[in-house]
Scaffold this active site. Structure first.
Site, PDB file in Angstrom:
ATOM      1  N   CYS A   1       0.398 -17.601  -4.227  1.00  0.00           N
ATOM      2  CA  CYS A   1      -1.046 -17.496  -4.454  1.00  0.00           C
ATOM      3  C   CYS A   1      -1.407 -16.206  -5.200  1.00  0.00           C
ATOM      4  O   CYS A   1      -1.214 -15.107  -4.680  1.00  0.00           O
ATOM      5  CB  CYS A   1      -1.751 -17.557  -3.097  1.00  0.00           C
ATOM      6  SG  CYS A   1      -3.493 -17.107  -3.122  1.00  0.00           S
TER       7      CYS A   1
ATOM      8  N   CYS B   1      -4.113 -14.087  -3.470  1.00  0.00           N
ATOM      9  CA  CYS B   1      -3.520 -13.448  -2.277  1.00  0.00           C
ATOM     10  C   CYS B   1      -2.824 -12.150  -2.669  1.00  0.00           C
ATOM     11  O   CYS B   1      -2.919 -11.143  -1.967  1.00  0.00           O
ATOM     12  CB  CYS B   1      -2.508 -14.386  -1.613  1.00  0.00           C
ATOM     13  SG  CYS B   1      -3.204 -15.941  -1.023  1.00  0.00           S
TER      14      CYS B   1
END
Length: 172
Positions: A96, A99
């Site tokens: 991600c 993230c």
């Protein structure tokens, strides 16, 4: 979670080397949750095996001022050990992008708020049951817990919203 282990060198009955050599191979294995085997091999091919039996291996603990990686087995014990402190969980995945952007900011928050426990959970296949239990829909998701209950949630890489949520829970 931390394991502290001290190993003393075994007596070596060889005239070639009166002390430990500089090369060691270490293997750690576990046959149960409270027993860990440690096997160490020196250059001379002598083997030392140490069994550690301790309830402290099972004791989950988070260190204030840093982010602690948790998994499906350690998450709830750490939350329970936090007592009345707020707990902030970063639910992320390795792939991600947002993230990865939030990770250093999350680390900075852990250094700023020393009265809050900061955890991170890789929502991989191994931790899927916990992620499902916590109701994750997107990554990153930040869950804020107080007294073992989820009280706030921030979805997405919304740093300002996360700060506001932490401040709100800290002041309640």
């Amino acid at each position: 979670m931390a394991l502290r282990l001290s190993i003393s060198p075994p007596p070596i009955r060889s005239s070639a080397s009166p002390s430990w050599t500089s090369t060691h191979t270490i293997a750690i294995s576990s046959s149960s949750s409270s027993s860990i085997g440690l096997s160490m091999r020196t250059q001379e091919k002598r083997r030392t095996r140490v069994m550690v039996r301790s309830s402290s291996i099972d004791a989950a603990e988070a260190v204030v001022g840093q982010v602690t990686e948790v998994n499906k087995d350690t998450f709830w014990p750490i939350v329970k050990a936090a007592g009345d402190k707020a707990v902030v969980l970063d639910m992320y995945t390795q792939w991600c992008g947002p993230c990865k952007v939030m990770a250093p900011k999350f680390q900075n928050l852990s250094e700023k708020y020393l009265d809050v426990v900061f955890l991170k959970l890789d929502c991989n296949q191994e931790n899927k049951p916990l992620a499902k239990e916590l109701g994750i829909r997107v990554v990153p998701t930040f869950k804020i817990l107080k007294d073992n209950k989820i009280v706030k949630e921030v979805t997405g890489a919304k740093f300002d919203d996360l700060v506001v949520a932490i401040e709100t829970v800290r002041s309640s």
